[in-house]
Design a protein around this motif. Structure first.
Motif, PDB file in Angstrom:
ATOM      1  N   GLN A   1      28.847  29.015  50.723  1.00 19.52           N
ATOM      2  CA  GLN A   1      28.276  29.270  49.419  1.00 19.52           C
ATOM      3  C   GLN A   1      29.382  29.245  48.370  1.00 19.52           C
ATOM      4  O   GLN A   1      30.550  29.330  48.678  1.00 19.52           O
ATOM      5  N   VAL A   2      28.943  29.151  47.116  1.00 18.26           N
ATOM      6  CA  VAL A   2      29.899  29.093  46.022  1.00 18.26           C
ATOM      7  C   VAL A   2      30.512  30.472  45.793  1.00 18.26           C
ATOM      8  O   VAL A   2      29.823  31.486  45.772  1.00 18.26           O
ATOM      9  N   GLN A   3      31.822  30.474  45.644  1.00 19.43           N
ATOM     10  CA  GLN A   3      32.524  31.712  45.300  1.00 19.43           C
ATOM     11  C   GLN A   3      33.514  31.438  44.180  1.00 19.43           C
ATOM     12  O   GLN A   3      34.238  30.443  44.217  1.00 19.43           O
ATOM     13  N   CYS A  96      34.836  34.710  35.230  1.00 19.29           N
ATOM     14  CA  CYS A  96      34.962  33.265  35.353  1.00 19.29           C
ATOM     15  C   CYS A  96      33.570  32.699  35.643  1.00 19.29           C
ATOM     16  O   CYS A  96      32.782  33.331  36.370  1.00 19.29           O
ATOM     17  N   ALA A  97      33.266  31.533  35.086  1.00 13.49           N
ATOM     18  CA  ALA A  97      31.956  30.934  35.301  1.00 13.49           C
ATOM     19  C   ALA A  97      32.062  29.419  35.385  1.00 13.49           C
ATOM     20  O   ALA A  97      32.964  28.826  34.786  1.00 13.49           O
ATOM     21  N   ALA A  98      31.138  28.813  36.113  1.00 16.54           N
ATOM     22  CA  ALA A  98      31.108  27.365  36.307  1.00 16.54           C
ATOM     23  C   ALA A  98      29.789  26.790  35.806  1.00 16.54           C
ATOM     24  O   ALA A  98      28.712  27.299  36.141  1.00 16.54           O
ATOM     25  N   ASP A  99      29.913  25.739  35.016  1.00 18.21           N
ATOM     26  CA  ASP A  99      28.744  25.075  34.420  1.00 18.21           C
ATOM     27  C   ASP A  99      28.720  23.636  34.888  1.00 18.21           C
ATOM     28  O   ASP A  99      29.660  22.888  34.622  1.00 18.21           O
ATOM     29  N   GLY A 100      27.637  23.234  35.553  1.00 15.30           N
ATOM     30  CA  GLY A 100      27.541  21.892  36.093  1.00 15.30           C
ATOM     31  C   GLY A 100      27.210  20.821  35.072  1.00 15.30           C
ATOM     32  O   GLY A 100      27.204  19.631  35.413  1.00 15.30           O
ATOM     33  N   LYS A 101      26.984  21.189  33.838  1.00 11.74           N
ATOM     34  CA  LYS A 101      26.671  20.232  32.797  1.00 11.74           C
ATOM     35  C   LYS A 101      27.947  19.717  32.146  1.00 11.74           C
ATOM     36  O   LYS A 101      28.942  20.428  32.040  1.00 11.74           O
ATOM     37  N   PRO A 102      27.922  18.467  31.697  1.00 12.90           N
ATOM     38  CA  PRO A 102      29.138  17.904  31.100  1.00 12.90           C
ATOM     39  C   PRO A 102      29.405  18.444  29.705  1.00 12.90           C
ATOM     40  O   PRO A 102      28.559  19.118  29.121  1.00 12.90           O
ATOM     41  N   TRP A 103      30.567  18.167  29.215  1.00  9.05           N
ATOM     42  CA  TRP A 103      30.967  18.521  27.846  1.00  9.05           C
ATOM     43  C   TRP A 103      30.022  17.832  26.867  1.00  9.05           C
ATOM     44  O   TRP A 103      29.586  16.724  27.127  1.00  9.05           O
ATOM     45  N   PHE A 114      27.296  29.476  38.071  1.00  7.51           N
ATOM     46  CA  PHE A 114      27.930  30.386  39.029  1.00  7.51           C
ATOM     47  C   PHE A 114      28.897  31.308  38.293  1.00  7.51           C
ATOM     48  O   PHE A 114      29.531  30.910  37.307  1.00  7.51           O
ATOM     49  N   TRP A 115      29.018  32.533  38.831  1.00  3.52           N
ATOM     50  CA  TRP A 115      29.837  33.560  38.203  1.00  3.52           C
ATOM     51  C   TRP A 115      30.705  34.267  39.244  1.00  3.52           C
ATOM     52  O   TRP A 115      30.297  34.436  40.401  1.00  3.52           O
ATOM     53  N   GLY A 116      31.876  34.699  38.784  1.00  8.86           N
ATOM     54  CA  GLY A 116      32.707  35.561  39.594  1.00  8.86           C
ATOM     55  C   GLY A 116      32.304  37.016  39.403  1.00  8.86           C
ATOM     56  O   GLY A 116      31.406  37.332  38.621  1.00  8.86           O
ATOM     57  N   GLN A 117      33.010  37.884  40.108  1.00  8.93           N
ATOM     58  CA  GLN A 117      32.673  39.302  40.087  1.00  8.93           C
ATOM     59  C   GLN A 117      33.354  40.039  38.941  1.00  8.93           C
ATOM     60  O   GLN A 117      33.004  41.179  38.637  1.00  8.93           O
ATOM     61  N   GLY A 118      34.319  39.393  38.318  1.00 13.11           N
ATOM     62  CA  GLY A 118      34.998  39.977  37.174  1.00 13.11           C
ATOM     63  C   GLY A 118      36.294  40.682  37.531  1.00 13.11           C
ATOM     64  O   GLY A 118      36.485  41.143  38.656  1.00 13.11           O
TER      65      GLY A 118
END
Length: 125
Positions: A1-3, A96-103, A114-118
């Motif tokens: 899974q994503v982490q 931290c967060a990840a966005d699969g959409k382009p700029w 997706f998000w980290g725990q902080g």
């Protein structure tokens, strides 16, 4: 899974520097715009900065522009946030967060997949 795993937070004095890291796994890192958000006690989570898939584009919140620098190393699947000249108002949990959409990047946290725990950053005066 994503982490997404953030590290590097801590307690510092005003004017000091910190470098946050976010190590990603379980996703094709170079396909994701990466962002940093923060949330102070009693406040909503707010956009801080984002970087495009290649690292060629960045966007900063006005409150941190000129003091914070985002970077990424796709080979290491890691994004960094160098924070200089820290102020007490920078105190928050940084995510931290990840966005699969382009700029171009969205500053809306709902855009991110997706998000980290902080990691806690505390700046004393």
């Amino acid at each position: 899974q994503v982490q997404l795993v953030e590290s590097g937070g801590g307690l510092v004095q005003a004017g000091d520097s910190l470098r946050l890291s976010c190590a990603a796994s379980g996703l094709t890192f170079s396909y994701y715009t990466m962002g940093w958000f923060r949330q102070a006690p009693g406040n909503e989570r707010e956009f801080v900065v984002a970087i495009s898939r290649s690292g060629g584009n960045t966007e900063y919140a006005s409150s941190v522009k000129g003091r914070f620098t985002i970077s990424r190393i796709n080979a290491n699947t890691t994004v960094y946030l160098q924070m200089n000249s820290l102020k007490p108002e920078d105190t928050a949990i940084y995510y931290c967060a990840a966005d699969g959409k382009p700029w171009p990047v969205s500053r809306d946290q709902t855009s991110y997949d997706f998000w980290g725990q902080g990691t806690q950053v505390t700046v004393s005066s």
